[in-house]
Each structure stands twice: as C-alpha cells, then as structure tokens.
Design a protein around this motif. Structure first.
Motif, short mmCIF file in Angstrom:
data_model
loop_
_atom_site.label_atom_id
_atom_site.label_comp_id
_atom_site.label_asym_id
_atom_site.label_seq_id
_atom_site.Cartn_x
_atom_site.Cartn_y
_atom_site.Cartn_z
N LYS A 68 40.81 27.81 -58.36
CA LYS A 68 41.60 26.70 -58.92
C LYS A 68 43.07 27.03 -58.71
O LYS A 68 43.69 27.73 -59.50
CB LYS A 68 41.29 26.51 -60.40
CG LYS A 68 42.05 25.36 -61.05
CD LYS A 68 41.66 25.21 -62.52
CE LYS A 68 42.45 24.09 -63.19
NZ LYS A 68 43.89 24.35 -63.22
N GLN A 147 42.14 20.39 -52.65
CA GLN A 147 42.59 20.90 -53.94
C GLN A 147 43.17 19.77 -54.78
O GLN A 147 42.91 18.60 -54.49
CB GLN A 147 43.62 22.02 -53.73
CG GLN A 147 42.99 23.36 -53.34
CD GLN A 147 42.57 24.20 -54.55
OE1 GLN A 147 43.30 24.32 -55.52
NE2 GLN A 147 41.39 24.80 -54.48
N TRP A 163 41.84 19.97 -60.32
CA TRP A 163 40.76 20.88 -59.91
C TRP A 163 40.65 20.95 -58.40
O TRP A 163 41.63 21.06 -57.71
CB TRP A 163 39.45 20.43 -60.56
CG TRP A 163 39.52 20.53 -62.06
CD1 TRP A 163 39.85 19.52 -62.92
CD2 TRP A 163 39.31 21.69 -62.86
NE1 TRP A 163 39.85 19.98 -64.22
CE2 TRP A 163 39.51 21.31 -64.21
CE3 TRP A 163 38.96 23.00 -62.59
CZ2 TRP A 163 39.39 22.21 -65.26
CZ3 TRP A 163 38.83 23.89 -63.63
CH2 TRP A 163 39.05 23.50 -64.95
N TRP A 164 39.44 20.92 -57.85
CA TRP A 164 39.27 20.98 -56.40
C TRP A 164 38.00 20.25 -56.03
O TRP A 164 37.15 19.96 -56.87
CB TRP A 164 39.22 22.43 -55.91
CG TRP A 164 37.96 23.14 -56.32
CD1 TRP A 164 36.75 23.13 -55.66
CD2 TRP A 164 37.77 23.97 -57.47
NE1 TRP A 164 35.83 23.89 -56.32
CE2 TRP A 164 36.43 24.42 -57.45
CE3 TRP A 164 38.60 24.37 -58.50
CZ2 TRP A 164 35.91 25.25 -58.43
CZ3 TRP A 164 38.07 25.20 -59.48
CH2 TRP A 164 36.75 25.64 -59.43
N GLU A 197 43.78 26.26 -50.12
CA GLU A 197 43.02 27.34 -50.75
C GLU A 197 42.68 28.39 -49.69
O GLU A 197 43.01 28.21 -48.52
CB GLU A 197 41.76 26.79 -51.41
CG GLU A 197 40.87 26.01 -50.47
CD GLU A 197 39.67 25.42 -51.18
OE1 GLU A 197 39.10 26.10 -52.05
OE2 GLU A 197 39.28 24.27 -50.86
#
Length: 220
Positions: A68, A147, A163-164, A197
């Motif tokens: 996250k 993301q 969040w993702w 990410e």
C-alpha cells in the motif's frame, strides 16, 4: 426492471427518494456499458496528456516491499498548484494514455502503455477536453490505475482512492452533483496524481482516465 421496481415501491407507499436513487445507481453499475459514452472532444484515445514523474524526498520515502504505497508526499518546488487550470505544464512530457512503466498484467488482462512513465515513483498528469453541452443525466469516472490516486476536475478534487488494484481494468466511479458542478461547457482540465509499486523489486505503474455520461432514455 428499474421502472417496474420504482412503480412497485410507489404503489406500496414507499417514497424514499434516497433508496430509489440508490437502486437506479446500482442498476447503472450492473450494466456498465449500455448507454454510457465518453464525453468531450477529442476522444480519450486521441487526447494528449502532459505529465511528469518524480521521487519523494527522504522523509516521504517508503520501503519497496510495502504494497500500500499511495500517500501524499512533498511536491517538487513550483508544482504546489499543478492541478489548477492555469498551471503552466508546457515543459512537461507529452503523450497519450495509458501512461505506464513495466507490464501491468493479471492473466490475460493487460493494456498497452502508450507513453513511458519516467524514472520517478510518483506522477502528475493533466489533459484537457472540450464539452459542448451538459446534457447527460449521470456522470462517472473511468480510471485505470495500479495504485491509489487523487483526481481533479478544473482545479477541484473529485475523488480519492488510497488502496491498490492488481487487476488491470477501468474502474467505474459514479459522480454526484457535488463533483459534477465543477464540469462546464468549453475547456475542462482533468488531472490525476498517482504512483508506482515494486512487485518482485521491479517498478510497475499505469494510469489512464476519462469521464463518461449517460442519458436516462438510453439506460431504459
């Protein structure tokens, strides 16, 4: 289905408009394609985005293993109002969306990157579109992102997701009157802030965004 359900509720003495509106919204999301159209000119696939990626300062850094990752970080100097309509983005990169880094994929689900993200963890993106009329009954966001994100319309934040999503797909987010009041005839500025990410240590990110409209007669 929608019409019969509303008539039944009224016949039984239930006039709860909030409940009726909720049912209508759920019906729209249940049938995500029928009647919905991307709004504005040019079409989303033909729009030019201005964008820039950057790394956070030391105090805002996060270990690559953290899943996250979306967060507010200190922006580069001079970019504090990057989402405002009159901000000068002429020195940023330009290209078509999706803008990405790496391959955002799960199973057979994937979308081609049309522009390269750059080296930074975070990205600021802006585009414009022309709107001739505000004649839709409902509006929603269609957004592709791995993301979280902040989305801005004409300088106003209209949605945040923290969040993702590992599945590459265009998520549909209904907009209410509080967000739609910022939409206008003429030139509109759409902007998004997001980040990448690091699955298995490799940088991965992808972003695309546009607005859609629906006329009730087309839904019915």
């Amino acid at each position: 289905y929608r019409g019969e359900l509303v008539k039944r509720m009224k016949a039984e003495g239930s006039e709860d408009q909030v409940l009726i509106d909720t049912i209508i919204d759920l019906t729209k999301l249940k049938k995500p394609v029928a009647g919905w159209n991307a709004i504005g000119r040019p079409k989303p696939a033909d729009r030019q985005w201005r964008f820039i990626s950057f790394d956070p300062q030391e105090k805002d850094k996060m270990h690559p293993r953290e899943k996250k990752r979306f967060r507010d970080v200190t922006l580069p100097a001079g970019m504090e109002e990057w989402y405002m309509p009159d901000f000068d983005d002429s020195k940023w990169k330009s290209g078509k969306a999706p803008i990405g880094k790496g391959l955002f994929k799960q199973g057979n689900a994937t979308f081609k990157n049309n522009s390269e993200w750059g080296d930074g963890e975070f990205i600021l993106m802006r585009t414009t579109f022309e709107l001739d009329a505000l004649d839709y009954d409902s509006y929603r966001i269609s957004v592709l992102a791995s993301q979280g994100f902040h989305i801005y319309l004409n300088g106003h934040r209209i949605h945040t997701y923290v969040w993702w999503k590992d599945m590459p797909h265009y998520r549909l987010i209904m907009l209410g009157s509080g967000e739609i009041r910022h939409l206008k005839k003429g030139t509109n500025v759409l902007a998004i802030y997001s980040n990448i990410e690091y699955p298995q240590g490799a940088a991965l990110g992808q972003v695309d965004l546009y607005l859609e409209g629906l006329k009730n007669k087309d839904l019915e």
